[in-house]
Scaffold this motif. Structure first.
Motif, PDB file in Angstrom:
ATOM      1  N   MET A 331       0.821  -1.216   0.000  1.00 31.50           N
ATOM      2  CA  MET A 331       0.000   0.000   0.000  1.00 31.50           C
ATOM      3  C   MET A 331       0.852   1.262   0.000  1.00 31.50           C
ATOM      4  O   MET A 331       0.349   2.357   0.196  1.00 31.50           O
ATOM      5  N   SER A 332       2.162   1.104  -0.188  1.00 25.05           N
ATOM      6  CA  SER A 332       3.052   2.238   0.083  1.00 25.05           C
ATOM      7  C   SER A 332       3.109   3.216  -1.087  1.00 25.05           C
ATOM      8  O   SER A 332       3.741   4.260  -0.981  1.00 25.05           O
ATOM      9  N   GLY A 333       2.498   2.860  -2.216  1.00 25.92           N
ATOM     10  CA  GLY A 333       2.639   3.715  -3.384  1.00 25.92           C
ATOM     11  C   GLY A 333       3.661   3.142  -4.352  1.00 25.92           C
ATOM     12  O   GLY A 333       3.868   3.673  -5.446  1.00 25.92           O
ATOM     13  N   MET A 334       4.299   2.050  -3.941  1.00 30.47           N
ATOM     14  CA  MET A 334       5.156   1.295  -4.865  1.00 30.47           C
ATOM     15  C   MET A 334       4.306   0.820  -6.037  1.00 30.47           C
ATOM     16  O   MET A 334       3.116   0.542  -5.876  1.00 30.47           O
TER      17      MET A 334
END
Ligand code: HEA
Ligand code: HEA
Ligand code: CUA
Ligand SMILES: [Cu+2]
Lengths: 585, 249, 200
Positions: A331-334
């Motif tokens: 969910m980190s935007g990776m």
């Protein structure tokens, strides 16, 4: 006849016999056994501290805003008139994770048992580099002191979680913690150095100092696990150290590694941290798996089922452990496409774990089970690790992780694998090797009581967290009562907290048993568990240099109930074949 | 008491919950197999006098079996999940006709930007509400998620959607609600001492109702564009560290 | 079920361990850790650079390449003398051992001197670790390499003293061999750093 212990054979040990001052013997000792015991006291102390911090967190979670018992003792900056402040809660949560992971479990597994067991189980007189070994202990001590001291400084201890995500951890203005965060970094740099030196030592020792006949396929699984663990630490720790120093520079000398204003990348910290962090969590489980394998085999009076498969699984887990770190960053935007590939590699880790689990069961199958305390904890380890592992599958599946990421479901997972897994393995090891370490037996009776209570209250405390997480309760919240969708879950918090208090109390039973046996326990024989590995074929506790004569190894590590051995159900690794079976092979 | 997943109001929520149930079945089988097996062994093979353990070093065929079966299960689960994941999260996953809304997180509040009269986001006539997310049901919504200071995470449990907000990045998040109602945005990433109270009110309208709301807002902001912090009035009261009773919103 | 899986080894005891002596194994193991340390730093550099490629300065725009090129050559020379020192002590050539250990220490120190000069120059032009990503990565990576060289020089000085005391005479070359491994590694790292930080 075949009861002979440590048949005097082979090369006599080259040894320095000189009287040593108390300081050289117990403080700045280079004897791996003494260093192991030093680590034991250090890490048990931090286990206690970490547990204590958890109790304070539990109080706040169950009764938000109610004054802590003895809360008056805390300074205004932490808990004005006894009521915990949010920033103090964050420090508690952060340092709880830090102490438990880095100072309690990691030191217990690697610091204590790699040190104590490797030379004894491979038949070496000591570590390859005894002075380096001493250095690694005396680096861990200041690390712990710095971390503890950080509570006392202006702004309090680090409060950005044990994962210390940037930019929060890199910008004091936003976290409200400056010096504390820096002390956290410095402390972990020290610890990293300590564990790199330690690992270098362990690996070299296993590679080059095995007794004659101690081939790779005759290594006890404990040694295999500790060896692979050391490799993980050797390769993962330096990456953390590098990242930590970058973070420190961001705070102190104005660099911009993780600060977006000038192109720095917050996600870079997460990648570096988890590239270390996931191997780290396997550092925290592999040795416990080794203990479990060995103790299950001893308690079942059977050789380990599928020894080679077990070794393969350890290596497989270690290898895969380096290519799954992204599962903490779904969910980190990776980029989500990367997420997919990390999901696949993560799910694959279930396979070697499955191999281990089913081989443990295979070891018990058709055995002759002796339920001594270490055996009970080893069985508990398997039962609870599996629960933690299976919850890992939910999180590994990216779509569902979207819901449970950063909820109490994760917290449940953490504790099932780290407490139910690692710590149960450690308790098994402590009860199992205590006689060898201190020459006295621990009380079996109180040991079994400790096991029973811990097993029950552990599940009462942590199983409900799965449900809380599924209901959408987020982790790292100072007060969860403000959310409508979990408003009616306050009761479960109270339930968990009471169970947690009881769990802590059962820890005290262990503490009493531990210290009482240290002073008053009945004298231990050389081999109280009728075990096969080398450390049991020398007196308890072993003398300086470990052996009168260097042992020579003739057998596999876990030869229990061998049909050719009729007078007893075990066969020490160093028993001469001609002594055991006149028939010969 | 809600011991498990909250009500699902997302069009793709069903697929996520399906993943949950599939995993639950797979893991339940493994769980029962292991736990029951161990307890059974503990009883059946407990120590008995004169009894001797069966001496074996393992079984190739069994190893193959319990390597292959979990492997297949995991690969299948992986492929299945990957499909759902791609449908929801991939950067280009959002349906073309989505309604665009800007969400900018900062310690400790959510600033929501709506397209003004011209119906395009990022133009001068956009208006911003603090801790107030309004959107219509039965229409895909595309959130452009940003963060000002530190990491935050945009979480609406009933919509099964979560996405970290990262300073320096603009991340698309889409979803479609199946019914109107009042919900909350929670912040799921530790962002400092106010993390626990970083909430926003979510109001899902029926489409025509939403149109009415939008018209009012545009009007009021056109008027109030001179008066700066009119938006404040719309926001929830900030609880302090010690205030724990809270309007259920 | 294959029962009786070789419980005995017929009294024979196969040899264990490597033919290599322990200190050398230890150094190899330690260097693996060092490799990961620099991999972390260099990896971060690459990621950050690709993230900000348009704002990234051209080679030579800020750094003085000629000076560093010479410095690189200096460091390589120190590796040569290191090899010769080891070879000399292996062949029992006392003079050579002393001469070349001393030379290695001195040349290593020279490299550090030049690096300090380079830093002071850059700082005087206002280019510091705080000067954007480029400054951050440049100072961190070269700084840590410099620290490794410094540690190496300290050890070499100590080794030189030992050499003059005859510590490496009559075939007692192992200390130098192990130290050499470290020295060459640090040298190698520099060649990589020089390429990616200065030239590309
Ligand atoms: C000892 C430590 C340990 C161990 C061993 C594991 C093991 C595993 N972990 Fe865990 N993990 C942590 C410690 C650990 N973890 C910690 C501390 C965190 C939180 C970090 C933080 O954010 O603070 C975390 C977080 C974490 C996440 C991130 C969640 C999130 O933040 O959103 C994920 C996601 O994939 C994950 C997955 C797994 C998996 C798949 C395994 C697998 O290795 C498990 C494999 C084992 C089994 C599967 C059970 C045995 C197998 C069988 C019985 C066979 C049959 C089973 C099947 C066919 C399914 N873990
Ligand atoms: C091995 C690791 C470990 C262990 C053992 C524990 C043990 C416990 N943890 Fe742990 N916990 C973590 C690792 C661990 N935790 C991590 C990594 C996190 C994440 C942190 C973060 O989010 O950043 C976490 C987070 C975490 C949270 C979530 C906080 C939040 O998200 O807001 C909670 C909440 O209940 C919690 C509770 C507890 C409790 C009640 C115990 C109890 O089990 C404690 C019981 C008491 C003991 C185990 C001590 C008894 C032992 C002794 C008395 C020793 C005897 C002493 C001598 C002989 C001297 N922990
Ligand atoms: Cu914003 Cu947590
Ligand atoms: Cu992980």
């Amino acid at each position: 006849m075949a009861t002979i212990v440590a048949e005097p054979t082979g090369i006599p040990v080259m040894e320095e016999r000189h009287e040593m001052s108390f300081v050289r013997k117990y403080v700045f000792s280079t004897d791996h056994k003494v260093i192991g015991i030093q680590f034991l006291f250090l890490s048990l102390f931090f286990l206690f501290v970490g547990g204590f911090l958890a109790m304070m967190m539990r109080w706040q979670l169950a009764w938000p805003g109610r004054a802590l018992p003895f809360g008056g003792l805390f300074p205004e900056a932490m808990a004005p008139d006894g009521i915990m402040l949010p920033e103090f809660y964050n420090s508690l949560m952060t340092m709880h994770g830090t102490f438990m992971v880095f100072f309690a479990i990691m030191l217990l597994l690697v610091g204590v048992y790699a040190n104590y067991l490797i030379p004894l189980q491979i038949g070496a007189p000591d570590m390859a580099f005894p002075r380096l070994n001493m250095a690694s202990f005396w680096l861990a001590v200041p690390a712990g002191v710095i971390a503890l001291a950080s509570f006392a400084v202006e702004g309090g201890a680090a409060g950005a979680g044990w994962t210390s995500y940037a930019p929060l951890s890199a910008t004091p203005e936003m976290s409200g913690v400056s010096l504390g965060q820096q002390m956290w970094i410095v402390s972990l740099v020290f610890l990293g150095l300590s564990s790199i030196l330690g690992s270098t030592n362990y690996i070299t020792t296993v590679i080059n100092m095995r007794a004659p006949g101690m081939t790779w396929t005759r290594l006890p699984l404990t040694v295999w696990a500790l060896f692979v663990t050391a490799i993980l630490a050797l390769l993962a720790m330096p990456v953390l150290s590098g990242a930590l120093i970058m973070l420190l520079f961001d705070q102190t000398i104005g660099t911009h590694f993780f600060l977006p204003e000038t192109g720095g990348q917050p996600l870079l910290w997460q990648h570096l941290f988890w590239f270390f962090g996931h191997p780290e969590v396997y550092i925290l489980i592999l040795p416990a798996m080794g203990f479990a394998s060995e103790i299950l085999s001893n308690g079942s009076r059977k050789p380990v089922f599928g020894y080679m498969a077990m070794v393969g699984a350890i290596v497989g887990i270690a290898f895969l452990g380096f290519i799954v770190w992204g599962h903490h960053m779904f969910m980190s935007g990776m980029n989500p496409v990367l997420g997919t590939s990390f999901m696949i590699s993560t799910l694959v880790i279930a396979v070697p774990s499955a191999i281990k689990t089913f081989n443990w069961m295979g070891t018990m199958w058709r055995g002759n089970l002796h339920f001594h305390t270490p055996m009970l904890f080893a069985i508990g380890f398997v039962m609870l690790f599996v629960i933690g592992g299976l919850s890992g599958i939910y999180m590994a599946s990216t779509p569902f992780d979207m819901f449970i990421h950063d909820t109490y479901f994760i917290v449940a997972h953490i504790h099932y694998v780290l407490f139910g897994g690692a710590l149960f393995g450690i308790f098994a090891a402590i009860y199992y090797w205590f006689p060898k370490m201190f020459g006295r037996m621990m009380s079996e009776r109180w040991g079994k009581i400790h096991f029973g209570l811990t097993f029950i209250f552990f599940n009462l405390a942590f199983f409900p967290m799965h449900s809380q997480g599924l209901a959408g309760m987020m982790r790292r919240l100072y007060d969860t009562s403000g959310y409508t969708h979990t408003a009616d879950l306050q009761g479960t918090h109270v339930f968990i907290t009471i169970a947690a208090f009881a769990l802590f109390a059962s820890g005290a039973i262990f503490a009493v048993n531990f210290f009482w046996s240290l002073a008053r326990g009945p004298k231990a024989p050389a081999n109280p568990w009728n075990a096969t590995t080398l450390e049991w074929q020398t007196p308890s506790p072993p003398r300086h240099g470990n052996w009168e004569q260097a042992p020579v190894v003739y057998h596999g590590p876990h030869e229990y109930s061998h049909p050719d051995v009729t007078d007893k159900d075990w066969l020490a690794q160093n028993e001469r074949p001609d002594v055991v079976s006149p028939a010969g092979h | 008491m809600n011991w498990s997943l909250p009500e699902n109001i997302a069009t793709f929520g069903g697929r996520i919950d399906a993943v949950f149930w599939v995993i639950t079945i797979v893991t339940a089988i493994a769980f029962v197999l292991v736990e029951v097996g161990i307890v059974w062994f503990c009883i059946k093979y407990r120590q008995r006098e004169g009894h001797r353990a069966f001496y074996t070093h393992g079984s190739k065929s069994l190893e193959v079996l319990w390597t292959a079966v979990p492997a297949l299960a995991m690969v299948a689960l992986g492929i299945y999940s990957a499909d759902v994941w791609a449908y929801i999260k991939y950067r280009d996953a959002a349906p073309a006709e989505s309604l665009h809304i800007g969400v900018r997180a900062k310690q400790f509040e959510w600033n929501i930007a709506y397209a003004g009269a011209d119906e395009v986001l990022g133009t001068s006539d956009d208006f911003t509400l603090r801790n107030q997310l309004h959107f219509p049901a039965h229409q895909p919504i595309l959130i452009w998620l940003e963060a000002e200071d530190v990491l935050h995470s945009f979480f609406i449990p009933q919509l099964r959607v979560k996405q970290d907000a990262v300073p320096g990045m603009t991340i698309p998040v889409w979803f479609e609600a199946t019914r109107s109602g009042e919900f909350q945005i929670g912040c799921a990433e530790l962002c400092g001492l106010g993390h626990y109270r970083m909430r926003a009110r979510v109001t899902i309208h029926e489409p025509e109702e939403y149109e009415r709301w939008l018209v009012e807002q545009i009007a009021s902001h056109a008027v109030a564009s001179a008066v700066p912090d009119d938006t404040e009035s719309a926001s929830e009261p900030e609880p302090t560290a010690h205030e724990h009773t809270e309007s259920g919103m | 079920m294959e029962a009786h899986a070789m419980p005995y080894y017929g009294g024979r005891t196969p040899e264990t361990g490597l033919a290599v002596y322990t200190q050398k194994v230890g150094m190899w193991v330690f260097l693996c850790s060092e490799v990961m340390f620099f991999t972390g730093l260099i990896g971060s550099y690459i990621i950050l650079r690709f993230g900000a490629s348009e704002t990234w300065p051209q080679p030579g725009e800020i750094l003085n390449i000629p000076v560093t090129a010479i410095n690189t050559f200096i460091l390589i020379c120190s590796s040569v003398t290191m090899v010769k020192a080891f070879a000399a002590s292996e062949m029992g050539d006392k003079r050579g051992t002393r001469l070349f250990t001393l030379a290695t220490a001195v040349i290593g120190a020279t490299f550090l001197g030049v690096q300090i000069y380079e830093y002071s120059e850059l700082l005087s032009h206002g280019f510091g670790p705080w000067s954007g990503l480029y400054g951050s990565t440049f100072y961190t990576m070269t700084g840590f390499h410099g620290f490794h060289v410094f540690s190496g020089v300290v050890c070499m000085t100590w080794a030189t003293v030992k050499a003059f005391r005859g510590g490496y005479d009559n075939g007692n070359y192992q200390g130098l061999e192990v130290l050499g491994l470290y020295w060459h590694f640090v040298d190698l790292v520099w060649i990589i750093l020089f390429t990616i930080v200065y030239l590309i």
